[in-house]
Design a protein around this motif. Sequence first.
Motif, PDB file in Angstrom:
ATOM      1  N   ALA A  79       0.820  -1.211   0.000  1.00 59.32           N
ATOM      2  CA  ALA A  79       0.000   0.000   0.000  1.00 59.32           C
ATOM      3  C   ALA A  79       0.854   1.262   0.000  1.00 59.32           C
ATOM      4  O   ALA A  79       1.671   1.472   0.897  1.00 59.32           O
ATOM      5  CB  ALA A  79      -0.921   0.008   1.218  1.00 59.32           C
ATOM      6  N   GLY A 114      -2.817   2.545  -4.162  1.00 57.80           N
ATOM      7  CA  GLY A 114      -2.206   3.861  -4.007  1.00 57.80           C
ATOM      8  C   GLY A 114      -0.927   4.041  -4.792  1.00 57.80           C
ATOM      9  O   GLY A 114      -0.137   4.937  -4.481  1.00 57.80           O
ATOM     10  N   ILE A 174       0.606   5.745  -1.148  1.00 57.95           N
ATOM     11  CA  ILE A 174      -0.384   6.816  -0.989  1.00 57.95           C
ATOM     12  C   ILE A 174      -0.488   7.762  -2.179  1.00 57.95           C
ATOM     13  O   ILE A 174      -1.543   8.366  -2.410  1.00 57.95           O
ATOM     14  CB  ILE A 174      -0.093   7.634   0.298  1.00 57.95           C
ATOM     15  N   THR A 220      -3.489   7.414  -4.409  1.00 58.13           N
ATOM     16  CA  THR A 220      -4.799   7.352  -3.755  1.00 58.13           C
ATOM     17  C   THR A 220      -5.745   8.367  -4.392  1.00 58.13           C
ATOM     18  O   THR A 220      -5.344   9.488  -4.703  1.00 58.13           O
ATOM     19  CB  THR A 220      -4.648   7.663  -2.254  1.00 58.13           C
ATOM     20  N   MET A 239      -6.172   6.537   2.219  1.00 52.22           N
ATOM     21  CA  MET A 239      -5.299   5.407   1.917  1.00 52.22           C
ATOM     22  C   MET A 239      -5.782   4.151   2.631  1.00 52.22           C
ATOM     23  O   MET A 239      -5.872   3.063   2.037  1.00 52.22           O
ATOM     24  CB  MET A 239      -3.874   5.749   2.358  1.00 52.22           C
ATOM     25  N   HIS A 252       4.485   3.396   2.419  1.00 53.21           N
ATOM     26  CA  HIS A 252       4.727   4.811   2.142  1.00 53.21           C
ATOM     27  C   HIS A 252       5.566   5.443   3.243  1.00 53.21           C
ATOM     28  O   HIS A 252       5.281   5.282   4.435  1.00 53.21           O
ATOM     29  CB  HIS A 252       3.404   5.564   2.024  1.00 53.21           C
ATOM     30  N   ARG A 287      -4.220   9.814   4.931  1.00 48.54           N
ATOM     31  CA  ARG A 287      -3.948   8.501   5.538  1.00 48.54           C
ATOM     32  C   ARG A 287      -5.264   7.754   5.727  1.00 48.54           C
ATOM     33  O   ARG A 287      -5.310   6.520   5.589  1.00 48.54           O
ATOM     34  CB  ARG A 287      -3.186   8.641   6.856  1.00 48.54           C
TER      35      ARG A 287
END
Length: 266
Positions: free
Chosen positions: A7, A103, A9, A12, A35, A60, A32
């Motif tokens: 994952a 993301g 960001i 996103t 995300m 991230h 956040r």
Amino acid sequence: MKVFISADIEGTAGIAQWDEADRNHPDWNEFRALMTAEVVAACEGARAAGATEVVIKDAHSSGRNLILDRLPDYARIVRGWSGHPDEMMYGIDAGFAAAIYTGYHSKAGTEVNPLAHTSNMCISRLLLNGEVASEFTFNALCAAGYGVPSVFLAGDEGICAEARAMVPGLAAVETLDGRGHATTSISPAWSRRLIREGVAAALSGDFAQALPAKAEHYEVIIEFNTPGEAYRASWYPGARTHGLRAIAFEHKDFSEILRALLFLKV
């Protein structure tokens, strides 16, 4: 069925500025949460397809972005950075059925996302076997090294196109497109729905062949922003200068490329 999620960001839905990806800026709190919501949607899609466990690498910046209490009870979370060469894929192994990416963003040197970069802001371009590469390039090959197919990606239009071209059968959801310092994005709710549905469909199909092509030999070239960064990297064993601001390293084993990158690009 175990599923791995990496994952990030900067791909996103809705993101447009670096402040929104920076934990030291108040805008980060909103993103956040967005995300995290996209990761939860991916988890739900995996669960609907029969996943019994999902392992998530928070990939991230600090590796401490996801809001943990919003994750489902069948998820494990890898936070922070171990120092292992797998980096954004740390925690993956041959026991996983598939890898998923949320993301994700375009590579350094492209203009389809204001937040496009590769690994860090010291690098102007990163090339693998003569082609400009993204973080996804290395992460999909990392997964393939364990025999794990990459089946789904959500991120900006540029990285989605690249991922589809690199991995046969990979499904992707375009969250945004960028021009200059602006982005045009689908809504977060729309993105979450497409991710949930896309992951479920991808994991319900025949995804065993969703693997990038392997090469007999690998050469990575890092083009830095300054000569000083290249000089420091030139001291890594086996590295060689490749112009005024670039360093090259080659090996037949891709895991050695990942090991070298861990030290060369810092």
